[in-house]
Design a protein around this motif. Structure first.
Motif, PDB file in Angstrom:
ATOM      1  N   PRO A 234       0.831  -1.211   0.000  1.00 35.79           N
ATOM      2  CA  PRO A 234       0.000   0.000   0.000  1.00 35.79           C
ATOM      3  C   PRO A 234       0.862   1.256   0.000  1.00 35.79           C
ATOM      4  CG  PRO A 234       0.181  -0.836   2.218  1.00 35.79           C
ATOM      5  CD  PRO A 234       0.957  -1.790   1.343  1.00 35.79           C
ATOM      6  N   LEU A 235       1.829   1.304  -0.882  1.00 36.06           N
ATOM      7  CA  LEU A 235       2.773   2.414  -0.932  1.00 36.06           C
ATOM      8  C   LEU A 235       3.097   2.757  -2.387  1.00 36.06           C
ATOM      9  CD1 LEU A 235       5.273   1.306   1.865  1.00 36.06           C
ATOM     10  CD2 LEU A 235       3.627   3.176   2.030  1.00 36.06           C
ATOM     11  N   ILE A 236       3.409   4.017  -2.623  1.00 32.49           N
ATOM     12  CA  ILE A 236       3.796   4.492  -3.950  1.00 32.49           C
ATOM     13  C   ILE A 236       5.073   5.297  -3.809  1.00 32.49           C
ATOM     14  CG2 ILE A 236       3.149   5.977  -5.899  1.00 32.49           C
ATOM     15  CD1 ILE A 236       0.207   5.273  -5.173  1.00 32.49           C
ATOM     16  N   SER A 237       6.038   5.002  -4.648  1.00 31.27           N
ATOM     17  CA  SER A 237       7.349   5.639  -4.533  1.00 31.27           C
ATOM     18  C   SER A 237       7.463   6.835  -5.472  1.00 31.27           C
ATOM     19  CB  SER A 237       8.442   4.603  -4.807  1.00 31.27           C
ATOM     20  OG  SER A 237       9.722   5.142  -4.561  1.00 31.27           O
ATOM     21  N   SER A 238       8.658   7.024  -6.006  1.00 28.38           N
ATOM     22  CA  SER A 238       9.036   8.264  -6.678  1.00 28.38           C
ATOM     23  C   SER A 238       8.139   8.659  -7.844  1.00 28.38           C
ATOM     24  CB  SER A 238      10.477   8.146  -7.191  1.00 28.38           C
ATOM     25  OG  SER A 238      11.362   7.992  -6.110  1.00 28.38           O
ATOM     26  N   GLY A 239       7.877   9.951  -7.914  1.00 30.62           N
ATOM     27  CA  GLY A 239       7.137  10.532  -9.016  1.00 30.62           C
ATOM     28  C   GLY A 239       7.418  12.018  -9.070  1.00 30.62           C
ATOM     29  N   ILE A 240       6.730  12.709  -9.956  1.00 31.83           N
ATOM     30  CA  ILE A 240       6.898  14.157 -10.091  1.00 31.83           C
ATOM     31  C   ILE A 240       5.775  14.844  -9.320  1.00 31.83           C
ATOM     32  CG2 ILE A 240       6.896  16.101 -11.692  1.00 31.83           C
ATOM     33  CD1 ILE A 240       7.956  14.164 -13.817  1.00 31.83           C
ATOM     34  N   GLY A 241       6.163  15.740  -8.436  1.00 33.67           N
ATOM     35  CA  GLY A 241       5.193  16.493  -7.660  1.00 33.67           C
ATOM     36  C   GLY A 241       5.331  17.985  -7.918  1.00 33.67           C
ATOM     37  N   THR A 242       4.291  18.716  -7.594  1.00 32.66           N
ATOM     38  CA  THR A 242       4.317  20.168  -7.686  1.00 32.66           C
ATOM     39  C   THR A 242       3.308  20.720  -6.692  1.00 32.66           C
ATOM     40  OG1 THR A 242       4.236  22.068  -9.196  1.00 32.66           O
ATOM     41  CG2 THR A 242       2.581  20.359  -9.515  1.00 32.66           C
ATOM     42  N   LYS A 248      -2.213  25.126 -10.840  1.00 31.86           N
ATOM     43  CA  LYS A 248      -3.316  26.001 -11.251  1.00 31.86           C
ATOM     44  C   LYS A 248      -2.830  27.117 -12.174  1.00 31.86           C
ATOM     45  CE  LYS A 248      -6.904  28.993  -9.264  1.00 31.86           C
ATOM     46  NZ  LYS A 248      -7.484  29.526  -7.989  1.00 31.86           N
ATOM     47  N   LYS A 249      -1.626  27.615 -11.904  1.00 34.56           N
ATOM     48  CA  LYS A 249      -1.092  28.759 -12.639  1.00 34.56           C
ATOM     49  C   LYS A 249      -0.524  28.372 -13.997  1.00 34.56           C
ATOM     50  CE  LYS A 249       2.559  30.491 -10.856  1.00 34.56           C
ATOM     51  NZ  LYS A 249       3.453  31.209  -9.914  1.00 34.56           N
ATOM     52  N   ARG A 250       0.150  27.207 -14.086  1.00 36.34           N
ATOM     53  CA  ARG A 250       0.840  26.844 -15.326  1.00 36.34           C
ATOM     54  C   ARG A 250       0.557  25.395 -15.730  1.00 36.34           C
ATOM     55  NH1 ARG A 250       6.896  29.004 -14.418  1.00 36.34           N
ATOM     56  NH2 ARG A 250       7.145  27.980 -16.457  1.00 36.34           N
ATOM     57  N   PRO A 251      -0.699  25.044 -15.902  1.00 36.64           N
ATOM     58  CA  PRO A 251      -1.046  23.652 -16.220  1.00 36.64           C
ATOM     59  C   PRO A 251      -0.456  23.159 -17.534  1.00 36.64           C
ATOM     60  CG  PRO A 251      -2.939  25.093 -16.574  1.00 36.64           C
ATOM     61  CD  PRO A 251      -1.903  25.911 -15.860  1.00 36.64           C
ATOM     62  N   ASP A 252      -0.397  24.005 -18.545  1.00 37.61           N
ATOM     63  CA  ASP A 252       0.134  23.578 -19.843  1.00 37.61           C
ATOM     64  C   ASP A 252       1.618  23.243 -19.755  1.00 37.61           C
ATOM     65  OD1 ASP A 252      -2.339  23.835 -21.004  1.00 37.61           O
ATOM     66  OD2 ASP A 252      -1.949  25.820 -21.853  1.00 37.61           O
ATOM     67  N   ASP A 253       2.354  24.021 -18.957  1.00 37.86           N
ATOM     68  CA  ASP A 253       3.783  23.741 -18.797  1.00 37.86           C
ATOM     69  C   ASP A 253       3.995  22.415 -18.076  1.00 37.86           C
ATOM     70  OD1 ASP A 253       4.528  26.077 -20.078  1.00 37.86           O
ATOM     71  OD2 ASP A 253       4.648  27.240 -18.224  1.00 37.86           O
TER      72      ASP A 253
END
Length: 352
Positions: A234-242, A248-253
């Protein structure tokens, strides 16, 4: 291409201590709706957009997909000018995002949940490792063969924090045990020495890093792995976070960055030897045949973790996120319930 490297640090920095989370929460939350002072987006729309990605420890071949995306021009093709910033010893996991010096960062899904529980508004937009990379490493002649076999044993962890500790809790739960059933020793990052000297019966480590190092040192070890798949760990490791505010400000980027990074992931999986060559400019220690062999072993061990047991690369599994949020609350890793859907999104992956 810009690479910023911090001072030498331990091989991994996977946790934000509770005190640090609390310290960051007020500042980041207060800035959540404010413009980023370091926002370098091109208002004219004709040039590139600057982004900074926080990488959580010293340059390492495990970051090859990001190095590849930079060197192959995938970020440039997407209209992005990406700075890869390796954290220094004094930098907190979420510190760069809080200070507006990083737009995105590499963090475990479990760390994202911890952050949100500490009122730090961060969210996972792409999962890198679909299978959890932590396992119990034991000597080849050990009697431990499964999770239940940990009862009464002495287990070494860097400390009561981070993904090695989270993995231990999950492994114990899998065997119907708790920390009361084992002797947990904090050994820092001395897994090899502790296991070789038989000061512990097993150590928690990463199968694509620690296990590789054991084997290359000529030490016979085997891994007692967590179960895999949607009914597994029941765990999830590395990913990209923000941060929520940046999303909200730069969704396309964010969409462009995720798509370009996934191109780097796909290339690395298909061409590990060339990925090593492309990573050489980013990793000062990658300079001889021995280091290249080690890097190749790490990439080969990482490939099944990245691919997982199915689904798209980078995709988060809703069931696992939900089970993780519940597990972390039940084990005291977080103090309040966090709705899993607040901590991740698949909406920024490329359309199928």
């Amino acid at each position: 291409m810009r690479v910023v490297t911090g001072s030498a640090v331990p091989r991994r920095r996977f946790v934000t201590a509770a005190a640090a989370v609390a310290l960051l929460a007020t500042t980041l939350a207060s800035c959540a709706e404010e413009p980023n002072a370091d926002d370098k987006s091109d208002a004219g729309g004709g040039g590139t957009t600057s982004l900074t990605l926080g990488l959580t420890y010293i340059p390492n071949i495990q970051f090859a997909p990001f190095y590849v995306a930079e060197e192959k021009g995938y970020y440039k093709d997407a209209g992005l000018d990406v700075t890869l910033h390796h954290h220094s010893a004094s930098e907190d996991l979420f510190g760069g995002v809080k200070a507006g010096k990083e737009d995105l960062l590499i963090a475990g899904g479990d760390e994202i949940v911890q952050g949100r529980a500490g009122d730090i508004p961060v969210v996972n937009v792409m999962t890198l490792y679909k299978n959890y990379p932590v396992a119990l490493l034991v000597r080849d002649d050990s009697s431990i063969s499964d999770a239940a076999g940990l009862k009464g044993k002495t287990i070494g962890v860097p400390g009561p924090y981070g993904e090695t500790y989270f993995g231990l809790l999950a492994l114990l739960a899998e065997g119907g045990l708790t920390t009361e059933d084992v002797d947990v020793k904090s050994i820092g990052y001395t897994q090899q020495a502790a296991l070789t000297a038989k000061r512990v019966d097993g150590v928690m480590g990463f199968v694509n890093n620690d296990q590789v190092q054991f084997e290359q040192a000529g030490l016979d070890v085997r891994a007692v792995r967590l179960a895999e798949g949607t009914d597994g760990a029941p765990l999830i490791s590395s990913g990209i976070g923000t941060s929520d505010s940046f999303l909200k400000k730069r969704p396309d980027d964010v969409r462009k960055f995720v798509a370009a990074t996934l191109r780097g992931v796909e290339f690395t999986l298909a061409n590990p030897e060339e990925a090593i060559e492309l990573s050489r400019a980013h990793i000062p220690t990658l300079k001889d045949a021995k280091s290249e062999a080690s890097a190749l072993a790490v990439l080969k061990a990482s490939a099944p973790l990245i691919r997982g047991s199915g689904g798209r690369l980078g995709e988060s599994d809703p069931q696992t996120w939900s089970r993780m949020a519940d597990f972390m609350k039940e084990t005291g890793l977080i103090k309040k319930e966090i709705p899993a859907e607040q901590a991740y999104t698949n909406d920024y992956l490329p359309k199928e």
